[in-house]
Structures are given as C-alpha cells and as structure tokens.
Write a protein that holds these residues in place. Structure first.
Motif, PDB file in Angstrom:
ATOM      1  N   SER A 154      24.361-111.476 -45.230  1.00 52.69           N
ATOM      2  CA  SER A 154      23.369-110.481 -44.833  1.00 52.69           C
ATOM      3  C   SER A 154      22.905-109.653 -46.035  1.00 52.69           C
ATOM      4  O   SER A 154      21.717-109.371 -46.186  1.00 52.69           O
ATOM      5  CB  SER A 154      23.952-109.549 -43.761  1.00 52.69           C
ATOM      6  N   LEU A 155      23.837-109.270 -46.882  1.00 49.16           N
ATOM      7  CA  LEU A 155      23.485-108.502 -48.075  1.00 49.16           C
ATOM      8  C   LEU A 155      22.484-109.256 -48.933  1.00 49.16           C
ATOM      9  O   LEU A 155      21.541-108.670 -49.462  1.00 49.16           O
ATOM     10  CB  LEU A 155      24.750-108.185 -48.894  1.00 49.16           C
ATOM     11  N   ASN A 156      22.689-110.554 -49.050  1.00 47.16           N
ATOM     12  CA  ASN A 156      21.822-111.344 -49.910  1.00 47.16           C
ATOM     13  C   ASN A 156      20.533-111.779 -49.234  1.00 47.16           C
ATOM     14  O   ASN A 156      19.729-112.497 -49.819  1.00 47.16           O
ATOM     15  CB  ASN A 156      22.603-112.538 -50.469  1.00 47.16           C
ATOM     16  N   LEU A 166      21.385-100.755 -53.675  1.00 44.47           N
ATOM     17  CA  LEU A 166      22.704-100.658 -53.052  1.00 44.47           C
ATOM     18  C   LEU A 166      23.813-100.860 -54.078  1.00 44.47           C
ATOM     19  O   LEU A 166      24.836-100.176 -54.045  1.00 44.47           O
ATOM     20  CB  LEU A 166      22.834-101.688 -51.925  1.00 44.47           C
ATOM     21  N   LEU A 167      23.621-101.804 -54.983  1.00 43.46           N
ATOM     22  CA  LEU A 167      24.603-102.078 -56.017  1.00 43.46           C
ATOM     23  C   LEU A 167      24.802-100.850 -56.901  1.00 43.46           C
ATOM     24  O   LEU A 167      25.936-100.441 -57.186  1.00 43.46           O
ATOM     25  CB  LEU A 167      24.138-103.261 -56.874  1.00 43.46           C
ATOM     26  N   LEU A 168      23.697-100.236 -57.299  1.00 41.36           N
ATOM     27  CA  LEU A 168      23.770 -99.056 -58.161  1.00 41.36           C
ATOM     28  C   LEU A 168      24.381 -97.862 -57.429  1.00 41.36           C
ATOM     29  O   LEU A 168      25.118 -97.068 -58.028  1.00 41.36           O
ATOM     30  CB  LEU A 168      22.373 -98.698 -58.669  1.00 41.36           C
ATOM     31  N   PHE A 169      24.064 -97.745 -56.147  1.00 43.08           N
ATOM     32  CA  PHE A 169      24.529 -96.588 -55.384  1.00 43.08           C
ATOM     33  C   PHE A 169      25.997 -96.712 -54.989  1.00 43.08           C
ATOM     34  O   PHE A 169      26.787 -95.791 -55.202  1.00 43.08           O
ATOM     35  CB  PHE A 169      23.668 -96.424 -54.126  1.00 43.08           C
ATOM     36  N   ILE A 195      17.213 -97.061 -50.164  1.00 44.89           N
ATOM     37  CA  ILE A 195      18.607 -97.265 -49.768  1.00 44.89           C
ATOM     38  C   ILE A 195      18.765 -97.122 -48.257  1.00 44.89           C
ATOM     39  O   ILE A 195      19.456 -97.917 -47.615  1.00 44.89           O
ATOM     40  CB  ILE A 195      19.526 -96.282 -50.519  1.00 44.89           C
ATOM     41  N   TYR A 196      18.129 -96.127 -47.663  1.00 43.03           N
ATOM     42  CA  TYR A 196      18.195 -95.943 -46.212  1.00 43.03           C
ATOM     43  C   TYR A 196      17.657 -97.175 -45.479  1.00 43.03           C
ATOM     44  O   TYR A 196      18.242 -97.644 -44.489  1.00 43.03           O
ATOM     45  CB  TYR A 196      17.387 -94.715 -45.788  1.00 43.03           C
ATOM     46  N   ARG A 197      16.541 -97.693 -45.951  1.00 48.75           N
ATOM     47  CA  ARG A 197      15.940 -98.866 -45.317  1.00 48.75           C
ATOM     48  C   ARG A 197      16.794-100.116 -45.526  1.00 48.75           C
ATOM     49  O   ARG A 197      16.877-100.975 -44.643  1.00 48.75           O
ATOM     50  CB  ARG A 197      14.532 -99.084 -45.868  1.00 48.75           C
ATOM     51  N   ALA A 198      17.422-100.198 -46.681  1.00 42.53           N
ATOM     52  CA  ALA A 198      18.311-101.332 -46.945  1.00 42.53           C
ATOM     53  C   ALA A 198      19.490-101.312 -45.984  1.00 42.53           C
ATOM     54  O   ALA A 198      19.898-102.346 -45.441  1.00 42.53           O
ATOM     55  CB  ALA A 198      18.798-101.288 -48.393  1.00 42.53           C
ATOM     56  N   ILE A 199      20.034-100.120 -45.750  1.00 43.57           N
ATOM     57  CA  ILE A 199      21.161 -99.980 -44.823  1.00 43.57           C
ATOM     58  C   ILE A 199      20.722-100.315 -43.403  1.00 43.57           C
ATOM     59  O   ILE A 199      21.439-100.989 -42.659  1.00 43.57           O
ATOM     60  CB  ILE A 199      21.731 -98.545 -44.890  1.00 43.57           C
ATOM     61  N   ALA A 200      19.517 -99.845 -43.017  1.00 48.61           N
ATOM     62  CA  ALA A 200      18.995-100.140 -41.673  1.00 48.61           C
ATOM     63  C   ALA A 200      18.782-101.646 -41.495  1.00 48.61           C
ATOM     64  O   ALA A 200      19.121-102.215 -40.453  1.00 48.61           O
ATOM     65  CB  ALA A 200      17.677 -99.395 -41.465  1.00 48.61           C
ATOM     66  N   LEU A 202      20.362-103.977 -43.070  1.00 49.96           N
ATOM     67  CA  LEU A 202      21.681-104.596 -43.049  1.00 49.96           C
ATOM     68  C   LEU A 202      22.300-104.480 -41.668  1.00 49.96           C
ATOM     69  O   LEU A 202      22.898-105.438 -41.150  1.00 49.96           O
ATOM     70  CB  LEU A 202      22.576-103.931 -44.100  1.00 49.96           C
ATOM     71  N   LYS A 203      22.133-103.331 -41.049  1.00 47.27           N
ATOM     72  CA  LYS A 203      22.655-103.136 -39.689  1.00 47.27           C
ATOM     73  C   LYS A 203      22.006-104.098 -38.711  1.00 47.27           C
ATOM     74  O   LYS A 203      22.667-104.650 -37.823  1.00 47.27           O
ATOM     75  CB  LYS A 203      22.434-101.687 -39.244  1.00 47.27           C
ATOM     76  N   ASP A 204      20.689-104.305 -38.864  1.00 49.17           N
ATOM     77  CA  ASP A 204      19.977-105.233 -37.980  1.00 49.17           C
ATOM     78  C   ASP A 204      20.477-106.660 -38.164  1.00 49.17           C
ATOM     79  O   ASP A 204      20.623-107.414 -37.198  1.00 49.17           O
ATOM     80  CB  ASP A 204      18.475-105.181 -38.262  1.00 49.17           C
ATOM     81  N   LEU A 205      20.735-107.030 -39.421  1.00 49.86           N
ATOM     82  CA  LEU A 205      21.226-108.375 -39.707  1.00 49.86           C
ATOM     83  C   LEU A 205      22.627-108.611 -39.152  1.00 49.86           C
ATOM     84  O   LEU A 205      23.002-109.726 -38.820  1.00 49.86           O
ATOM     85  CB  LEU A 205      21.237-108.619 -41.220  1.00 49.86           C
ATOM     86  N   LEU A 206      23.390-107.529 -39.016  1.00 50.60           N
ATOM     87  CA  LEU A 206      24.765-107.649 -38.517  1.00 50.60           C
ATOM     88  C   LEU A 206      24.876-107.498 -36.994  1.00 50.60           C
ATOM     89  O   LEU A 206      25.930-107.748 -36.434  1.00 50.60           O
ATOM     90  CB  LEU A 206      25.640-106.583 -39.189  1.00 50.60           C
ATOM     91  N   LYS A 207      23.780-107.097 -36.343  1.00 46.42           N
ATOM     92  CA  LYS A 207      23.810-106.821 -34.905  1.00 46.42           C
ATOM     93  C   LYS A 207      24.312-107.963 -34.020  1.00 46.42           C
ATOM     94  O   LYS A 207      25.078-107.729 -33.093  1.00 46.42           O
ATOM     95  CB  LYS A 207      22.428-106.363 -34.417  1.00 46.42           C
TER      96      LYS A 207
END
Length: 212
Positions: A154-156, A166-169, A195-200, A202-207
């Motif tokens: 999902s990250l990739n 995300l990597l930098l943060f 970053i917020y959108r990346a996290i959102a 990622l959450k969708d991809l993991l749902k």
C-alpha cells in the motif's frame, strides 16, 4: 629538550572511534555540533560524516540509481563542507541541510544526462520506495505477516511525492517546515497537506483488511 611541543603533541593524537564521538555529541543540539564543526573541530566533522553518510546514500539513491555517482556526490559534498569551514551559515537540523545539499549535488551532476530530464512527478514507481519494519505498530499481531505485506504494498502505491514526504517525516524525523524547504514548496502548509493526504490514501488502501 623538545623545542616544538605542539608538533610533538600532534603526533600523539589518535582519532576517536565513532562510539566515542557519539558519547561526546549525543547530548548536544545540531546547532552546537555544527558550530563546533564550522569552527574547525575535526571530531565534529567525523561525527557528522559517520552519522549521516549511510542515510545520505539511501536518500541520494532515490535521485540516481547510479551508486558510484551518489558516492562521488557525497564525497564532493564533504570535501566542500570541510573546505568551507568557518564560512558556513548556522544549521538547525544537520540531516535536513545535508539532504538538501546532496539533492542539489546530484541534480548538478546529472543535469546534462538525457535520461534524467523529467520532473519529479514523473519518477518511476520505485522512487522513494518504502520498506516496513515487522515491528511497526500498524501491524496487527494476529496476522502480522500478511498485514506487513499489505502495508508495504500500500505504501508503494502512493505517489512518489507522498512516499518521499512520509519517509522524511516518519523515518527521518524532519518537520513540516524542513520538508517544505527540501521539496521546494512555497508554503509549509503544502507539506502538511501532502502528508495528511498520503495518510488518508494509505488508510483507504488498507480498508479492505482492517474492516473485516
């Protein structure tokens, strides 16, 4: 009688091992370490090099898959910094500063190569690929392996810019302001939104797994 005690003392100086330099600088701020280096402290220079050289290679490799080029750029960077001691500006975050420098150094060395003439948004999917530690708290213990694989996949699936942010943060611990400067955004809020959108995303991809 020794007429030149200074030269005699210099002959007996033995370079410190890295674990010894860590003890010296582990409680000092980046500003203090950089100031010592800029004033000519060789131990501070060695500490900075040994602490960040591997991360610089990892970061630089995302901009060029030519490992020899990345190594040469890192060497050129530290030669430059050493030569400019006493003239360098203050640095609040050494990692962010070095990342910015190596990014510029690699760009300078590849600018005439046709295969690199594209925008960052057009980087191939492997750019800023992220690896996930099996110990990450995002993985549920009852299905750790499958979730680990899903998270890595999902990250990739995120965009290169999202992965980079995300990597930098999270991995490098840079602030929104530092990420914004490194990614050449005009406003800090751009890095925060990315970053917020990346996290959102990622959450969708993991749902599909998390909602079972």
């Amino acid at each position: 009688m020794n007429k030149n005690p200074k030269s005699s003392a210099e002959k007996t100086v033995v370079p410190l091992r890295h674990f010894e330099t860590i003890k010296i600088y582990e409680d000092k701020s980046d500003q203090e370490i950089w100031k010592s280096f800029n004033l000519g402290d060789e131990t501070a220079f060695n500490y900075i090099y040994r602490t960040y050289v591997k991360d610089l290679y990892r970061y630089g490799w995302q901009y060029s898959k030519d490992g020899d080029l990345v190594k040469d750029c890192i060497q050129n960077l530290f030669i430059y910094l050493r030569r400019k001691r006493g003239e360098l500006s203050e640095v609040a975050n050494i990692r962010a500063y070095l990342y910015r420098c190596i990014q510029a150094e690699i760009s300078k060395n590849r600018k005439n190569e046709a295969r690199f003439r594209h925008a960052e948004a057009d980087y191939h999917e492997g750019t800023f690929a992220m690896e996930v530690s099996p110990e990450t708290s995002l993985i549920d213990s009852e299905s750790a392996l499958s979730r680990h694989e899903l998270l890595a996949k999902s990250l990739n699936q995120l965009t290169p810019k999202q992965r980079k942010a995300l990597l930098l943060f999270y991995e490098d611990g840079l602030s929104y302001r530092e990420i914004s400067a490194l990614m050449e955004f005009s406003e800090v809020k751009t890095a925060r939104k990315l970053i917020y959108r990346a996290i959102a995303s990622l959450k969708d991809l993991l749902k599909p797994t998390t909602n079972r």
